[in-house]
Design a protein around this motif. Structure first.
Motif, mmCIF file in Angstrom:
data_model
loop_
_atom_site.group_PDB
_atom_site.id
_atom_site.type_symbol
_atom_site.label_atom_id
_atom_site.label_comp_id
_atom_site.label_asym_id
_atom_site.label_seq_id
_atom_site.Cartn_x
_atom_site.Cartn_y
_atom_site.Cartn_z
ATOM 1 N N ILE A 177 22.496 49.848 33.699
ATOM 2 C CA ILE A 177 21.663 48.645 33.552
ATOM 3 C C ILE A 177 20.275 48.873 34.151
ATOM 4 C CG2 ILE A 177 22.449 47.518 35.702
ATOM 5 C CD1 ILE A 177 22.380 44.850 34.120
ATOM 6 N N TYR A 178 20.216 49.675 35.239
ATOM 7 C CA TYR A 178 18.918 49.986 35.855
ATOM 8 C C TYR A 178 18.293 51.236 35.234
ATOM 9 C CZ TYR A 178 20.834 46.753 39.282
ATOM 10 O OH TYR A 178 21.388 45.659 39.879
ATOM 11 N N MET A 179 19.119 52.252 34.994
ATOM 12 C CA MET A 179 18.591 53.491 34.417
ATOM 13 C C MET A 179 17.919 53.232 33.063
ATOM 14 S SD MET A 179 18.776 56.029 36.451
ATOM 15 C CE MET A 179 18.190 57.200 35.219
ATOM 16 N N SER A 180 18.474 52.314 32.271
ATOM 17 C CA SER A 180 17.885 52.028 30.959
ATOM 18 C C SER A 180 16.495 51.415 31.100
ATOM 19 C CB SER A 180 18.803 51.092 30.164
ATOM 20 O OG SER A 180 18.922 49.830 30.815
ATOM 21 N N ARG A 181 16.256 50.729 32.214
ATOM 22 C CA ARG A 181 14.933 50.132 32.447
ATOM 23 C C ARG A 181 13.966 51.139 33.049
ATOM 24 N NH1 ARG A 181 17.604 44.917 35.413
ATOM 25 N NH2 ARG A 181 18.600 44.010 33.556
ATOM 26 N N ILE A 182 14.483 52.034 33.886
ATOM 27 C CA ILE A 182 13.627 53.020 34.558
ATOM 28 C C ILE A 182 13.260 54.164 33.619
ATOM 29 C CG2 ILE A 182 13.570 54.726 36.444
ATOM 30 C CD1 ILE A 182 15.492 52.829 37.990
ATOM 31 N N ARG A 183 14.196 54.542 32.752
ATOM 32 C CA ARG A 183 14.052 55.734 31.905
ATOM 33 C C ARG A 183 12.730 55.814 31.129
ATOM 34 N NH1 ARG A 183 18.943 55.341 29.808
ATOM 35 N NH2 ARG A 183 19.964 56.625 31.388
ATOM 36 N N PRO A 184 12.253 54.702 30.528
ATOM 37 C CA PRO A 184 10.986 54.807 29.775
ATOM 38 C C PRO A 184 9.781 55.174 30.641
ATOM 39 C CG PRO A 184 12.196 52.814 29.162
ATOM 40 C CD PRO A 184 12.877 53.378 30.363
ATOM 41 N N PHE A 185 9.902 55.016 31.957
ATOM 42 C CA PHE A 185 8.768 55.280 32.853
ATOM 43 C C PHE A 185 8.864 56.632 33.554
ATOM 44 C CE2 PHE A 185 9.248 50.702 32.470
ATOM 45 C CZ PHE A 185 7.954 50.306 32.161
ATOM 46 N N ILE A 186 10.003 57.334 33.365
ATOM 47 C CA ILE A 186 10.170 58.636 34.008
ATOM 48 C C ILE A 186 9.145 59.628 33.452
ATOM 49 C CG2 ILE A 186 11.721 60.639 34.179
ATOM 50 C CD1 ILE A 186 14.061 58.728 34.422
ATOM 51 N N GLY A 187 8.462 60.294 34.366
ATOM 52 C CA GLY A 187 7.510 61.316 33.960
ATOM 53 C C GLY A 187 6.091 60.833 33.766
ATOM 54 N N ASN A 188 5.882 59.500 33.766
ATOM 55 C CA ASN A 188 4.500 59.044 33.578
ATOM 56 C C ASN A 188 3.844 58.728 34.924
ATOM 57 O OD1 ASN A 188 5.020 56.348 34.348
ATOM 58 N ND2 ASN A 188 5.404 55.706 32.246
ATOM 59 N N GLU A 189 2.574 58.357 34.885
ATOM 60 C CA GLU A 189 1.793 58.242 36.123
ATOM 61 C C GLU A 189 2.059 56.966 36.911
ATOM 62 O OE1 GLU A 189 -2.246 56.245 34.195
ATOM 63 O OE2 GLU A 189 -2.250 58.325 34.859
ATOM 64 N N LEU A 190 2.733 55.992 36.325
ATOM 65 C CA LEU A 190 3.029 54.768 37.066
ATOM 66 C C LEU A 190 3.998 55.058 38.207
ATOM 67 C CD1 LEU A 190 3.480 52.128 34.219
ATOM 68 C CD2 LEU A 190 1.577 52.299 35.824
ATOM 69 N N ILE A 191 3.740 54.474 39.362
ATOM 70 C CA ILE A 191 4.625 54.648 40.517
ATOM 71 C C ILE A 191 5.832 53.738 40.331
ATOM 72 C CG2 ILE A 191 4.807 54.342 43.015
ATOM 73 C CD1 ILE A 191 1.648 54.838 42.948
#
Length: 404
Positions: A6-20
């Motif tokens: 439930i959390y990984m699906s929300r975090i995954r799109p931001f992995i690797g980009n510059e947003l903290i």
């Protein structure tokens, strides 16, 4: 280790980009495990272990790094030996003085992907807003849902059925570490009391320089025993005065704010559904984990109606809904839930044991004219749905993939 998709699906799109990536939530709700899950996923996608730098600032061995300058110099020293993107994981970052300055500096100086956790909502206020405005994304990590609890409980007690799991969940709540104690009642209660004391001391008293600890504890006790009940700071002030402690409503509000900043409580505002406006008096509060409530104050079974409300409210938050209490004329709907145009109404009760109770719970929706889903959620096993209003057993409601 539960995957917590439930959390990984929300975090995954931001992995690797510059947003903290900022993970917040009550102490020991599983934020550190989420960092491990992210690292695990990165490793599966080809990132090498030497590209990770992980630091937990509650570990005494990292005490010398608890200033912005010291942390900055240490990370720059380590990253000189790493080729390619570096992945930085900082646990309980609020222990580092002026941490936001060095985090912002890393973002500018390095080819990096940054993840931080913290146990206080103040993490994202004040100076951070200045240094990192528009450059971070926040994820609140909550204690286990019933589904997550049951998944882990079955690794300890394989044969437990759904009802047995829910009974245990009502008593112990969803703090992840309890599986390590094999859900032993006495050991779990001791752990949860220690957790509560840690939140109170580290995340409320120390962070807010609270001197009148007795007053704080009285206010916490009042809110905890009145979860799911509408009241005002003036009502608490009057109650404390009757107990021989004089305190202004403003001070009460400040103490409550310190508790909500530490994610111990969540405030739910009331909404006039006819006037479509938020009401400014008599909010409700729910506790982050009902197991902590039972361990510290007891009474979960005595207050079962309110505890079931608490369980449902936290599940609504987990699924991304913004939640208010609905007011329609003289009636009140427990939860009005909204998420990107989707809407849901939920009424929670212990049992529909009499015709009067049935009329009250289903009748709460009488003034709502839209076609969004409406639920009455109880412990009853029989389906009593009527007039387009769905009745669900609470276990079925919590385990449903979606509500429509």
């Amino acid at each position: 280790m539960i995957k917590r998709e439930i959390y990984m699906s929300r975090i995954r799109p931001f992995i690797g980009n510059e947003l903290i990536k900022v993970l917040t939530g009550i102490r020991r709700s599983g934020k550190s495990v989420m960092l491990s899950l992210i690292q695990e996923e990165l490793a599966q996608n080809g990132v090498q272990p030497e590209q990770f730098i992980s630091l937990n600032f509650e570990n005494m061995s990292n005490a010398h790094l608890c200033t912005a300058v010291a942390l900055h110099d240490e990370i720059l020293r380590r990253t000189k030996e790493i080729s390619g993107k570096v992945y930085l994981f900082f646990d309980e970052i609020q222990e580092v003085a002026d941490w936001e300055k060095c985090i912002n500096s890393f973002r500018v100086e390095l080819d990096c992907d940054i993840y931080i956790t913290g146990s206080n909502a103040k993490l994202l206020s004040g100076e951070l807003a200045t240094y990192l405005a528009g450059r971070y994304v926040e994820f609140v990590i909550y204690p286990f849902s019933f589904r997550e609890f049951m998944e882990l409980y079955h690794t300890v007690y394989e044969g437990a059925d759904e009802r047995q799991c829910f009974t245990k969940y009502l008593t112990l709540g969803g703090m992840p570490y309890l599986s390590n104690l094999r859900y032993d009642d006495a050991a779990s209660r001791q752990y949860l009391r220690d957790l509560f004391n840690s939140v109170e001391l580290k995340d409320i008293i120390k962070r807010n320089n609270i001197r009148d600890v007795d007053m704080l504890e009285r206010i916490i006790a009042y809110i905890t025993s009145n979860i799911g009940t509408t009241f005002s700071s003036t009502a608490i002030s009057k109650y404390l005065k009757s107990e021989g402690r004089s305190v202004s409503p403003e001070t009460v509000l400040n103490y409550i704010k310190a508790c909500t900043d530490a994610f111990l409580f969540y405030q739910v505002k009331r909404q006039d559904l006819q006037g479509k406006k938020i009401l400014t008096v008599n909010e409700k509060y729910y506790v982050a984990d009902h197991g902590v409530r039972e361990a510290v104050y007891g009474g979960n079974m005595k207050d079962i109606n309110l505890v079931l409300e608490n369980v449902v409210y936290m599940e609504l938050l987990r699924r991304g809904y913004s939640v208010t209490v609905g007011k329609v004329s003289d009636k009140e709907i427990d939860f009005v839930c909204e998420d990107h145009g989707k809407k849901l109404y939920v009424q929670v009760s212990y049992l529909l044991a009499s015709e009067e109770t049935i009329q009250r719970e289903f009748g709460a929706f009488a003034g709502v004219r839209d076609n969004f889903p409406k639920y009455v959620v109880t412990m009853d096993e029989l389906d009593m749905s009527r007039d387009g209003i769905k009745h669900r057993n609470i276990r079925d409601f919590l385990l449903a993939e979606e509500w429509n």
